[in-house]
Motif scaffolding. Structure first.
Motif, PDB file in Angstrom:
ATOM      1  N   CYS A 168      46.989  45.613  31.065  1.00 24.39           N
ATOM      2  CA  CYS A 168      46.884  44.007  31.640  1.00 24.39           C
ATOM      3  C   CYS A 168      48.344  43.671  31.735  1.00 24.39           C
ATOM      4  O   CYS A 168      48.866  42.939  32.791  1.00 24.39           O
ATOM      5  CB  CYS A 168      46.033  43.133  30.752  1.00 24.39           C
ATOM      6  SG  CYS A 168      44.454  43.671  30.935  1.00 24.39           S
ATOM      7  N   ILE A 176      49.510  41.400  39.428  1.00 23.92           N
ATOM      8  CA  ILE A 176      47.948  41.350  39.275  1.00 23.92           C
ATOM      9  C   ILE A 176      47.822  40.797  38.129  1.00 23.92           C
ATOM     10  O   ILE A 176      48.212  41.479  36.795  1.00 23.92           O
ATOM     11  CB  ILE A 176      47.769  43.018  39.478  1.00 23.92           C
ATOM     12  CG1 ILE A 176      48.121  43.415  40.835  1.00 23.92           C
ATOM     13  CG2 ILE A 176      46.113  43.050  38.937  1.00 23.92           C
ATOM     14  CD1 ILE A 176      47.424  44.949  40.987  1.00 23.92           C
ATOM     15  N   GLU A 177      46.902  39.954  37.885  1.00 22.37           N
ATOM     16  CA  GLU A 177      46.444  39.157  36.500  1.00 22.37           C
ATOM     17  C   GLU A 177      45.057  39.682  36.407  1.00 22.37           C
ATOM     18  O   GLU A 177      44.149  39.630  37.594  1.00 22.37           O
ATOM     19  CB  GLU A 177      46.445  37.603  36.983  1.00 22.37           C
ATOM     20  CG  GLU A 177      47.832  37.049  36.981  1.00 22.37           C
ATOM     21  CD  GLU A 177      48.460  36.846  35.697  1.00 22.37           C
ATOM     22  OE1 GLU A 177      47.948  37.373  34.654  1.00 22.37           O
ATOM     23  OE2 GLU A 177      49.844  36.822  35.599  1.00 22.37           O
ATOM     24  N   THR A 178      44.648  40.421  35.516  1.00 20.37           N
ATOM     25  CA  THR A 178      43.494  41.047  35.064  1.00 20.37           C
ATOM     26  C   THR A 178      43.212  40.847  33.536  1.00 20.37           C
ATOM     27  O   THR A 178      44.098  40.450  32.755  1.00 20.37           O
ATOM     28  CB  THR A 178      43.246  42.465  35.665  1.00 20.37           C
ATOM     29  OG1 THR A 178      41.849  42.611  35.597  1.00 20.37           O
ATOM     30  CG2 THR A 178      44.242  43.190  34.886  1.00 20.37           C
ATOM     31  N   ASN A 182      38.039  43.955  33.176  1.00 28.14           N
ATOM     32  CA  ASN A 182      38.022  44.439  34.442  1.00 28.14           C
ATOM     33  C   ASN A 182      38.738  45.538  34.799  1.00 28.14           C
ATOM     34  O   ASN A 182      39.361  45.951  36.137  1.00 28.14           O
ATOM     35  CB  ASN A 182      38.488  43.125  35.483  1.00 28.14           C
ATOM     36  CG  ASN A 182      37.840  41.955  35.361  1.00 28.14           C
ATOM     37  OD1 ASN A 182      38.260  40.955  34.801  1.00 28.14           O
ATOM     38  ND2 ASN A 182      36.551  42.197  35.646  1.00 28.14           N
ATOM     39  N   LYS A 304      45.952  43.641  46.075  1.00 30.44           N
ATOM     40  CA  LYS A 304      45.278  43.113  45.130  1.00 30.44           C
ATOM     41  C   LYS A 304      46.023  42.043  44.398  1.00 30.44           C
ATOM     42  O   LYS A 304      45.407  41.053  43.872  1.00 30.44           O
ATOM     43  CB  LYS A 304      45.355  44.178  43.937  1.00 30.44           C
ATOM     44  CG  LYS A 304      44.269  43.942  42.565  1.00 30.44           C
ATOM     45  CD  LYS A 304      42.771  43.637  43.138  1.00 30.44           C
ATOM     46  CE  LYS A 304      41.979  43.391  41.766  1.00 30.44           C
ATOM     47  NZ  LYS A 304      40.636  43.063  42.284  1.00 30.44           N
ATOM     48  N   GLY A 310      37.761  39.122  44.918  1.00 29.18           N
ATOM     49  CA  GLY A 310      37.410  40.173  44.035  1.00 29.18           C
ATOM     50  C   GLY A 310      36.921  41.440  44.924  1.00 29.18           C
ATOM     51  O   GLY A 310      35.937  42.319  44.704  1.00 29.18           O
ATOM     52  N   VAL A 332      40.953  48.601  38.685  1.00 27.98           N
ATOM     53  CA  VAL A 332      40.905  47.130  38.404  1.00 27.98           C
ATOM     54  C   VAL A 332      39.990  46.763  39.543  1.00 27.98           C
ATOM     55  O   VAL A 332      40.064  46.737  40.717  1.00 27.98           O
ATOM     56  CB  VAL A 332      42.367  46.590  38.570  1.00 27.98           C
ATOM     57  CG1 VAL A 332      42.082  45.093  38.401  1.00 27.98           C
ATOM     58  CG2 VAL A 332      43.418  47.190  37.721  1.00 27.98           C
TER      59      VAL A 332
END
Length: 472
Positions: A168, A176-178, A182, A304, A310, A332
């Protein structure tokens, strides 16, 4: 001959008679040419109707074990022993040919076979040279890793929570924020594709791909009976997608950063155009981003990074950068997708290696990984320049290519359609292994995927010299 069929057997009477005759032939009691008792005699002996014996004889004839001679009766056939031997041995070839997974192209089977041979010069291999792998540093890092009993058991369906938390933070470098929920840890990017094929798509789904495509050299979607359609992204994407989509489920697979096999990258505008078209058509995107860390210049953000719906399934891996033997990659995606893929993964391998996950988590979180990447990019850049100098010197009149942007590959295009199976085999005969363009696009007889990542400098020069001699 006191044998009689059993009325209580699970087999029918005529089936028991067939097996009895076969056993007499197998034991050698009745050799080739032996005359069998008449149907009337056997019916009387077995206390059955003659029609039952006749049914057994008909089946034995159909199997080639006995033959009838007009006016003379039934005899053991000449090929009866071979027929019985064939029947006794399991026909594995029939199982293989009727199985679900499609066999690879013969050329790729030869590539896979010869890549393990030390004397072969590998001009197309999509793998780092052992000299570029940080073997000593990996060994030293094992002493720095503290393993808890729970951490080296089976991991959760989604993989090591520690590694997912580390990823993350790391993925923020790609904008990319996750969250850990996820992310799914997989055994390499190819497993991610296999899980997606069997877990998210129905049979007959359409898989759009850029031309040429890595997917044509592996068969995760083809074996799941899906239709592969190549799309040219420089034309109207909406029109192309609408033309083929119809009411079928579909997905778009792409390697937009340092593409395999071309080695070229998409611009930010091209990535946004694809995302917009797929969003409008409600087509999920599989973004295979396993090469981006090897770009010689700062890479363009991935699709992404601006995915607000999504619909992008993002795939990463350390196989191209740290060690293919670790077998660690990640996906992801939205939580329902991760849950589904994680469930299927647990049914197939019960989770990726706990040891490998600990190593990758340590390398990324400690900064070892980034330090290694800086050195690796410089080494690959020198190799690319070395090969490009040879191409300028020896191939300028017969081929064209684009300067490498990073990664492993140069997509070498010959003016004439000379990259056929014969050229592949002639080179192999001289211990040079190439990846011809036709394994990525069936009709492509112009290209070679030239890799500067595996062979040594000396091998690269020697191998390209042999190639030059064959084509000039």
């Amino acid at each position: 001959m006191n044998w009689k069929p059993k009325r209580s057997s699970h087999m029918t009477i005529h089936e028991q008679i067939v097996e009895w005759v076969k056993s007499r032939i197998e034991r050698g009691d009745w050799t080739v040419g032996t005359k069998l008792p008449t149907q009337r005699q056997l019916a009387a002996q077995f206390h059955v109707n003659r029609s039952t014996v006749q049914l057994a004889f008909d089946e034995l004839k159909a199997d080639g074990l006995i033959e009838s001679k007009v006016g003379a009766g039934a005899f053991v056939a000449n090929n009866s022993w071979n027929m019985l031997l064939d029947k006794a041995q399991l026909n594995w070839q029939q199982h293989i040919e009727s199985s679900i997974y499609k066999p690879n192209y013969h050329t790729i089977q030869l590539i896979n076979e010869h890549e393990r041979m030390d004397h072969i010069i590998r001009l197309g291999t999509g793998e780092l040279s052992p000299d570029l792998l940080p073997a000593e540093q990996l060994e030293q890092s094992l002493e720095e890793i503290s393993l808890k009993p729970k951490e080296i058991g089976y991991s959760s369906p989604q993989g090591s929570e520690k590694l997912r938390e580390v990823l993350c933070e790391y993925l923020k470098n790609r904008e990319i924020e996750t969250v850990p929920e996820n992310i799914l840890i997989v055994s390499g990017a190819l497993q991610a594709l296999q899980l997606i094929a069997i877990g998210l798509l129905e049979e007959g789904s359409i898989v759009f791909q850029e031309q040429p495509s890595y997917l044509n050299s592996v068969h995760p979607f083809q074996s799941a009976r899906m239709r592969m359609i190549s799309i040219t992204r420089h034309t109207s994407l909406i029109d192309n997608l609408r033309k083929f989509k119809r009411k079928r489920q579909s997905v778009f697979y792409c390697v937009p950063s340092l593409n395999n096999p071309t080695g070229q990258s998409w611009s930010l505008e091209e990535k946004k155009a694809l995302y917009g078209a797929c969003k409008e058509m409600q087509i999920p995107i599989i973004e295979d981003d396993v090469y981006h860390e090897l770009a010689f210049e700062t890479p363009v953000p991935p699709i992404k990074s601006f995915d607000t719906s999504g619909q992008v399934l993002y795939i990463g891996s350390v196989s191209k950068t740290l060690s293919p033997g670790l077998r660690i990659g990640w996906v992801v995606a939205p939580s329902p997708v991760i849950g589904r893929l994680g469930d299927i993964k647990m049914q197939t391998d019960y989770g990726s290696s706990a040891f490998s996950q600990e190593i990758v988590a340590h390398w990324i979180s400690s900064g070892l990984y980034e330090t290694h990447l800086i050195k690796l990019r410089e080494q690959l850049k020198r190799r690319a320049a070395f090969v490009e100098a040879i191409l300028e010197r020896d191939f300028q009149r017969v081929a064209t290519w684009k300067k490498s942007e990073g990664g492993f590959y140069i997509w070498l295009r010959f003016h004439e359609p000379i990259v056929n199976k014969a050229l592949f085999l002639n080179l192999l005969h001289q211990n040079v292994l190439i990846n011809p363009g036709y394994i990525y696009e069936t009709k492509d007889l112009h290209h070679i995927r030239l890799s500067y990542a595996y062979a040594s400098m000396q091998e690269l020069e020697k191998g390209l010299g042999i190639l030059r001699e064959l084509i000039l």
